[in-house]
Enzyme design. Structure first.
Site, PDB file in Angstrom:
ATOM      1  N   LEU A  29       8.503  -1.609   2.072  1.00  0.00           N
ATOM      2  CA  LEU A  29       9.278  -0.372   1.559  1.00  0.00           C
ATOM      3  C   LEU A  29      10.371  -0.711   0.894  1.00  0.00           C
ATOM      4  CD1 LEU A  29       8.865   1.773   5.087  1.00  0.00           C
ATOM      5  CD2 LEU A  29       7.492   1.636   2.910  1.00  0.00           C
TER       6      LEU A  29
ATOM      7  N   TYR B 271       9.003  -9.634 -15.775  1.00  0.00           N
ATOM      8  CA  TYR B 271       8.095  -9.279 -14.784  1.00  0.00           C
ATOM      9  C   TYR B 271       6.734 -10.014 -14.768  1.00  0.00           C
ATOM     10  CZ  TYR B 271       4.231  -5.937 -13.527  1.00  0.00           C
ATOM     11  OH  TYR B 271       3.060  -5.417 -13.398  1.00  0.00           O
TER      12      TYR B 271
ATOM     13  N   LYS C  15       4.485 -12.272 -12.539  1.00  0.00           N
ATOM     14  CA  LYS C  15       3.057 -11.940 -12.119  1.00  0.00           C
ATOM     15  C   LYS C  15       2.171 -13.262 -12.289  1.00  0.00           C
ATOM     16  CE  LYS C  15       1.265  -8.679 -10.772  1.00  0.00           C
ATOM     17  NZ  LYS C  15       1.069  -8.219  -9.385  1.00  0.00           N
TER      18      LYS C  15
ATOM     19  N   GLY D   6      12.613  -7.392 -26.465  1.00  0.00           N
ATOM     20  CA  GLY D   6      11.379  -8.207 -26.401  1.00  0.00           C
ATOM     21  C   GLY D   6      10.117  -7.193 -26.140  1.00  0.00           C
TER      22      GLY D   6
ATOM     23  N   THR E  60      -1.841  -7.881 -13.800  1.00  0.00           N
ATOM     24  CA  THR E  60      -1.557  -7.193 -15.037  1.00  0.00           C
ATOM     25  C   THR E  60      -2.043  -7.710 -16.138  1.00  0.00           C
ATOM     26  OG1 THR E  60       0.044  -6.117 -16.276  1.00  0.00           O
ATOM     27  CG2 THR E  60       0.906  -7.850 -14.933  1.00  0.00           C
ATOM     28  N   ASP E  61      -2.444  -6.876 -17.253  1.00  0.00           N
ATOM     29  CA  ASP E  61      -2.881  -7.351 -18.513  1.00  0.00           C
ATOM     30  C   ASP E  61      -1.508  -7.968 -19.227  1.00  0.00           C
ATOM     31  OD1 ASP E  61      -1.486  -4.922 -19.145  1.00  0.00           O
ATOM     32  OD2 ASP E  61      -3.037  -4.233 -20.601  1.00  0.00           O
ATOM     33  N   GLU E  62      -0.242  -7.666 -18.883  1.00  0.00           N
ATOM     34  CA  GLU E  62       0.839  -8.160 -19.421  1.00  0.00           C
ATOM     35  C   GLU E  62       0.967  -9.397 -19.468  1.00  0.00           C
ATOM     36  OE1 GLU E  62       4.383  -5.789 -18.880  1.00  0.00           O
ATOM     37  OE2 GLU E  62       3.182  -4.095 -18.064  1.00  0.00           O
TER      38      GLU E  62
ATOM     39  N   GLY F   6       0.786  -1.314  -0.005  1.00  0.00           N
ATOM     40  CA  GLY F   6       0.089   0.138   0.045  1.00  0.00           C
ATOM     41  C   GLY F   6       0.798   1.469  -0.171  1.00  0.00           C
TER      42      GLY F   6
ATOM     43  N   TYR G 139      11.036   4.677 -27.010  1.00  0.00           N
ATOM     44  CA  TYR G 139      11.547   3.477 -27.354  1.00  0.00           C
ATOM     45  C   TYR G 139      11.303   3.157 -28.895  1.00  0.00           C
ATOM     46  CZ  TYR G 139      13.011   1.586 -22.872  1.00  0.00           C
ATOM     47  OH  TYR G 139      13.405   1.260 -21.722  1.00  0.00           O
TER      48      TYR G 139
ATOM     49  N   ASP H  29       3.690  -3.256   4.029  1.00  0.00           N
ATOM     50  CA  ASP H  29       4.696  -2.863   3.041  1.00  0.00           C
ATOM     51  C   ASP H  29       6.071  -3.082   3.208  1.00  0.00           C
ATOM     52  OD1 ASP H  29       4.276  -1.069   0.131  1.00  0.00           O
ATOM     53  OD2 ASP H  29       6.067  -1.251   0.945  1.00  0.00           O
TER      54      ASP H  29
ATOM     55  N   ASP I 220       7.108  -8.025   4.775  1.00  0.00           N
ATOM     56  CA  ASP I 220       7.683  -8.510   3.435  1.00  0.00           C
ATOM     57  C   ASP I 220       6.396  -9.508   3.181  1.00  0.00           C
ATOM     58  OD1 ASP I 220       8.517 -10.244   1.448  1.00  0.00           O
ATOM     59  OD2 ASP I 220      10.625  -9.688   2.101  1.00  0.00           O
ATOM     60  N   ILE I 221       6.003  -9.748   2.069  1.00  0.00           N
ATOM     61  CA  ILE I 221       4.789 -10.526   1.885  1.00  0.00           C
ATOM     62  C   ILE I 221       5.416 -12.163   1.655  1.00  0.00           C
ATOM     63  CG2 ILE I 221       3.096  -9.150   1.039  1.00  0.00           C
ATOM     64  CD1 ILE I 221       3.931 -10.248  -1.986  1.00  0.00           C
TER      65      ILE I 221
HETATM   66  N1  LIG Z   1       1.324   0.460 -12.571  1.00  0.00           N
HETATM   67  C1  LIG Z   1       0.561  -0.103 -13.457  1.00  0.00           C
HETATM   68  O1  LIG Z   1       0.280   0.605 -14.532  1.00  0.00           O
HETATM   69  C2  LIG Z   1      -0.008  -1.295 -13.318  1.00  0.00           C
HETATM   70  C3  LIG Z   1      -0.830  -1.786 -14.201  1.00  0.00           C
HETATM   71  C4  LIG Z   1      -1.426  -3.230 -14.087  1.00  0.00           C
HETATM   72  C5  LIG Z   1      -1.368  -3.886 -12.844  1.00  0.00           C
HETATM   73  N2  LIG Z   1      -0.329  -3.181 -11.792  1.00  0.00           N
HETATM   74  C6  LIG Z   1      -0.087  -4.200 -10.764  1.00  0.00           C
HETATM   75  O2  LIG Z   1      -0.494  -3.338  -9.573  1.00  0.00           O
HETATM   76  C7  LIG Z   1       0.219  -3.570  -8.366  1.00  0.00           C
HETATM   77  C8  LIG Z   1       0.763  -2.307  -7.832  1.00  0.00           C
HETATM   78  O3  LIG Z   1       1.684  -1.577  -8.921  1.00  0.00           O
HETATM   79  P1  LIG Z   1       2.342  -0.394  -8.487  1.00  0.00           P
HETATM   80  O4  LIG Z   1       2.620   0.353  -9.837  1.00  0.00           O
HETATM   81  O5  LIG Z   1       1.750   0.379  -7.584  1.00  0.00           O
HETATM   82  O6  LIG Z   1       3.589  -0.745  -8.024  1.00  0.00           O
HETATM   83  P2  LIG Z   1       5.005   0.124  -7.298  1.00  0.00           P
HETATM   84  O7  LIG Z   1       6.360  -0.412  -7.474  1.00  0.00           O
HETATM   85  O8  LIG Z   1       4.487   1.485  -7.048  1.00  0.00           O
HETATM   86  O9  LIG Z   1       4.595  -0.385  -5.621  1.00  0.00           O
HETATM   87  C9  LIG Z   1       4.773  -1.662  -5.403  1.00  0.00           C
HETATM   88  C10 LIG Z   1       4.807  -1.677  -3.665  1.00  0.00           C
HETATM   89  O10 LIG Z   1       5.059  -2.945  -3.099  1.00  0.00           O
HETATM   90  C11 LIG Z   1       5.866  -2.784  -2.088  1.00  0.00           C
HETATM   91  N3  LIG Z   1       6.691  -4.075  -2.189  1.00  0.00           N
HETATM   92  C12 LIG Z   1       7.511  -4.864  -2.876  1.00  0.00           C
HETATM   93  N4  LIG Z   1       7.828  -5.886  -2.731  1.00  0.00           N
HETATM   94  C13 LIG Z   1       7.024  -6.155  -1.392  1.00  0.00           C
HETATM   95  C14 LIG Z   1       7.316  -7.502  -0.743  1.00  0.00           C
HETATM   96  N5  LIG Z   1       7.753  -8.321  -0.901  1.00  0.00           N
HETATM   97  N6  LIG Z   1       6.437  -7.280   0.423  1.00  0.00           N
HETATM   98  C15 LIG Z   1       5.684  -6.224   0.829  1.00  0.00           C
HETATM   99  N7  LIG Z   1       5.657  -5.110  -0.183  1.00  0.00           N
HETATM  100  C16 LIG Z   1       6.511  -5.207  -1.206  1.00  0.00           C
HETATM  101  C17 LIG Z   1       6.736  -1.795  -2.504  1.00  0.00           C
HETATM  102  O11 LIG Z   1       7.481  -1.179  -1.448  1.00  0.00           O
HETATM  103  C18 LIG Z   1       5.992  -0.632  -3.196  1.00  0.00           C
HETATM  104  O12 LIG Z   1       5.383   0.177  -2.115  1.00  0.00           O
HETATM  105  C19 LIG Z   1       1.346  -4.612  -8.997  1.00  0.00           C
HETATM  106  O13 LIG Z   1       1.016  -5.964  -8.507  1.00  0.00           O
HETATM  107  C20 LIG Z   1       1.451  -4.408 -10.585  1.00  0.00           C
HETATM  108  O14 LIG Z   1       1.945  -5.626 -11.027  1.00  0.00           O
HETATM  109  C21 LIG Z   1       0.415  -1.990 -11.956  1.00  0.00           C
END
Ligand SMILES: NC(=O)c1ccc[n+]([C@@H]2O[C@H](COP(=O)([O-])OP(=O)(O)OC[C@H]3O[C@@H](n4cnc5c(N)ncnc54)[C@H](O)[C@@H]3O)[C@@H](O)[C@H]2O)c1
Length: 353
Positions: free
Chosen positions: A35, A153, A157, A278, A126-128, A8, A210, A33, A59-60
């Site tokens: 952090l 990545y 996921k 890629g 993610t859609d990726e 969060g 790119y 989180d 940590d998750i």
């Molecule tokens: N940003 C996008 O455009 C997007 C699009 C689709 C899906 N997502 C998904 O949404 C989610 C959030 O994306 P975001 O852009 O906010 O990411 P982000 O990189 O901004 O934030 C990730 C957060 O996870 C925390 N974190 C990382 N490893 C951790 C761990 N082992 N334990 C606990 N906390 C941990 C980090 O400290 C950070 O606060 C991700 O799962 C991502 O795959 C993102």
């Protein structure tokens, strides 16, 4: 609802927490989180004294910590944003942490949800994971499109998503998986394309595009994503996958030109650079299933320019937020930049044969 928000302190998780505290006065939220460089507690300065909000550093991938927080805080629902998310890092910086957090971490949350009999767990993905579409392909990603990721990545996921399905079928864990398209909005770590470009342009620099710039992404405002997730926490069916997207496909070049136009700058600020290895050509999300539950994006395709203008204004007005982030995370960012430079040199050497 006592909601555990994993990850969060990142971009989407921060916006989601703000949205939930505004919309649902009787929910209690625990932000769990680790952090990493991407986590930033400054995003929560405005809510840190709210009695409905608590932060726990953790940590998750650590099941004991997860079990402890779920039990102590009497958690009823979990949503997971915690992930390693930067595609370039997964290519140039090694992807061990991606696999650990994005796959193993999800499995640990599933175990915590199972043991503690959590009522619902939403795993944000993610859609990726669907791989890439050709520019002229008329198909879109639906929830039954096979998962076939191209990026490390996205593969990590996808590992987490597959675990969710397995835990639903095997252990009846009430889990939902979401596949969302590219998000934009406030609080995004400035290594990601939109804030990265805005800050470079504000400093008078050029922006790197790119390849031919024709790669297409489907952009959604982060607030619309938060609204969709809130709906799924309440009304989503366990065991189901939901795509989330705003029908807003734009090429990277179109996006860049829009940013330049809003900021009153010319196309001479574009610099074309070697394509990412890629690099997926196009993502396109069919979000019909969540729309059928009553969700529609407030920032639909025709509102993209408004959403982007508001986002640019937010970054301009919060340049101190980014400055603090750069200062705090400078070592991490420098290390990553060095690894990028190293791999550019290696790629150039390989290309020369
Ligand atoms: N940003 C996008 O455009 C997007 C699009 C689709 C899906 N997502 C998904 O949404 C989610 C959030 O994306 P975001 O852009 O906010 O990411 P982000 O990189 O901004 O934030 C990730 C957060 O996870 C925390 N974190 C990382 N490893 C951790 C761990 N082992 N334990 C606990 N906390 C941990 C980090 O400290 C950070 O606060 C991700 O799962 C991502 O795959 C993102």
């Amino acid at each position: 609802m006592n909601l555990l928000v994993c990850g969060g302190a990142g971009f989407i998780g921060s916006n989601f927490i703000h949205y939930m505290l505004e919309q649902y006065p009787d929910y209690r939220i625990v932000n769990f989180d680790k952090l990493t460089y991407a986590g930033n507690l400054e995003n929560h300065r405005s809510v840190e004294n709210d009695p409905r909000y608590a932060f726990v550093e953790g940590d998750i991938t650590d099941l004991d910590s997860l079990n402890r927080v779920v039990a102590e805080k009497e958690i009823t629902h979990i949503i997971n944003f915690a992930a390693e998310t930067h595609v370039d890092r997964s290519i140039h910086g090694g992807c061990r942490d991606f696999v650990l957090t994005n796959t193993l971490g999800v499995q640990m949350i599933l175990d915590a949800a199972r043991v503690n009999r959590v009522e619902k767990f939403v795993n944000v993905s993610t859609d990726e994971v669907y791989g890439s579409l050709a520019l002229d392909d008329e198909r879109r990603f639906t929830e039954s499109t096979p998962i076939w990721p191209n990026m490390p990545y996205a593969a990590a996921k996808a590992g987490g998503d597959l675990m969710c399905n397995a835990y639903f079928v095997t252990h009846k864990v009430p889990v939902i998986v979401t596949h969302c398209s590219n998000n934009y909005g406030p609080y995004q770590f400035p290594e990601k394309v939109i804030p990265f470009f805005i800050f470079k342009l504000l400093k008078g620099e050029k922006v790197p595009v790119y390849g031919d710039g024709l790669n297409v992404r489907d952009w959604i405002h982060v607030k619309d994503h938060a609204r969709a997730l809130a709906l799924l926490l309440r009304d989503g069916a366990p065991g189901e996958v939901y795509n989330i997207g705003a029908d807003n496909e734009r090429s990277n070049l179109e996006l860049t030109k829009m940013i330049l136009e809003i900021m009153g700058l010319g196309e001479d600020r574009i610099e074309y650079v070697t394509d990412r290895p890629g690099h997926d050509r196009r993502y396109s999300v069919d979000a019909g299933k969540i729309r059928a539950l009553g969700w529609t994006p407030e920032y639909a395709r025709e509102e993209f320019k408004r959403g982007l203008t508001e986002t640019i204004e937010w970054y301009k007005n919060n340049s101190q937020w980014a400055e603090h982030l750069w200062q705090k995370k400078r070592d991490e960012m420098n290390k990553f930049q060095e690894s990028l430079n190293r791999s550019d040199t290696q790629m150039a050497a390989a290309a020369r044969g």
